[in-house]
Design an enzyme around this catalytic site. Structure first.
Site, PDB file in Angstrom:
ATOM      1  N   ASP A 194     113.626 -31.170 -21.552  1.00 40.28           N
ATOM      2  CA  ASP A 194     115.083 -31.219 -21.612  1.00 40.28           C
ATOM      3  C   ASP A 194     115.493 -32.623 -21.194  1.00 40.28           C
ATOM      4  O   ASP A 194     115.451 -32.965 -20.016  1.00 40.28           O
ATOM      5  CB  ASP A 194     115.688 -30.160 -20.685  1.00 40.28           C
ATOM      6  CG  ASP A 194     117.179 -30.365 -20.459  1.00 40.28           C
ATOM      7  OD1 ASP A 194     117.854 -30.880 -21.375  1.00 40.28           O
ATOM      8  OD2 ASP A 194     117.673 -30.016 -19.362  1.00 40.28           O
ATOM      9  N   ASP A 202     121.605 -29.677 -25.798  1.00 43.54           N
ATOM     10  CA  ASP A 202     121.526 -29.048 -24.477  1.00 43.54           C
ATOM     11  C   ASP A 202     122.513 -27.904 -24.347  1.00 43.54           C
ATOM     12  O   ASP A 202     122.212 -26.864 -23.740  1.00 43.54           O
ATOM     13  CB  ASP A 202     121.765 -30.090 -23.380  1.00 43.54           C
ATOM     14  CG  ASP A 202     123.094 -30.837 -23.542  1.00 43.54           C
ATOM     15  OD1 ASP A 202     123.601 -30.959 -24.680  1.00 43.54           O
ATOM     16  OD2 ASP A 202     123.619 -31.338 -22.519  1.00 43.54           O
TER      17      ASP A 202
END
Length: 267
Positions: free
Chosen positions: A6, A109
């Site tokens: 991420d 995200d």
């Protein structure tokens, strides 16, 4: 094992999954200047410290809001793991109906977080991510991603205040005991943190109202928070139901499994 990345503007959070279980997770600074070799060596060291073997990694998945880092991590994946990474981008199956005006503009995200939150908590829900930016996302009970709001995060606000003024100092992000403060450092902390808390409560209140106007049961709307500063804000507000710090990594694992199954079904 699955290695998940991420990549945010400030930090990269990475985790290792085996059979759907998160074994380890780490956080490092996002640095577009680092080469594939530098990232590869750092990850090798993290694996060694955790007693894991890089040779056990069979797949890699990446979600990033920093395009300049994506190529580097893709190159690193091939060189150090001999794997082509799956990237969260347009065309990836999410299970959500994206109702943004232009779905391609939604940050990966935000989508990953929404997928994970809906899978874990159901809908309707409001998801808040306290990262470099503070983002709010709304998802209906029918898995419709409606959109939300984007605001400067606490760190951005703090840095802007320091860099754009000549006499105000840089401060630690911690809440003072009172809102009315009698020195400059605590006054800045009060404005940053309690002001952010007030913004969160206002936005959540109005998002709940708008979801109710769309037919959602307001009493059933869950508010889920994630991101590095989620606990700090949660301490001062009443509107957050759950803080889930590993939500993005879990969302990446969910998306990996879903898209892997889709690929297999097409063969």
């Amino acid at each position: 094992m699955l290695l998940a990345f991420d990549v945010g503007n400030t930090n990269i959070v990475l985790g290792v999954f085996k059979d759907g279980k998160l074994l380890e997770n780490w956080r490092m600074e996002t640095d577009a200047r680092k080469s594939a070799d530098e990232y590869g060596m750092i990850i090798n060291q993290l694996f060694d410290y955790a007693g894991l073997k890089t040779t056990d990694v069979k797949d890699i998945i990446i979600a990033t809001v920093v395009p300049s880092v994506l190529y580097t991590l893709q190159h690193m994946s091939m060189k150090y793991f001999n794997r082509k990474a799956m990237v969260i981008e347009s065309g990836v199956k999410t299970g959500l109906l994206i109702k943004y005006d232009n779905p391609k503009q939604v940050g990966s995200d935000r989508i990953v977080n929404a997928v994970a939150a809906y899978a874990k908590y159901g809908g309707p829900l409001i998801l808040i991510d306290f990262g470099t930016a503070t983002t709010f996302c709304a998802v209906t009970h029918k898995a419709e991603y409606l959109g939300g709001a984007i605001a400067p995060g606490l760190k951005i606000s703090s840095e802007a205040l320091f860099s754009m003024t000549s006499q105000l100092p840089k401060v630690e992000l911690e809440a003072p005991d009172t809102v009315i403060c009698k020195n400059t450092i605590q006054s800045i902390q009060s404005g940053l943190i309690y002001g952010h808390m007030g913004m969160v409560e206002f936005v959540v209140r109005h998002m709940k109202k708008e979801l109710a106007e769309m037919g959602e049961d307001e009493s059933q709307i869950k508010v889920i928070a994630t991101g590095g500063l989620a606990n700090l804000i949660d301490e001062g507000v009443d509107c957050i139901d759950e803080v889930d710090k590993l939500l993005t990594l879990e969302g990446l694992e969910i998306l990996y499994e879903k898209n892997r199954r889709d690929k297999r079904s097409k063969k």
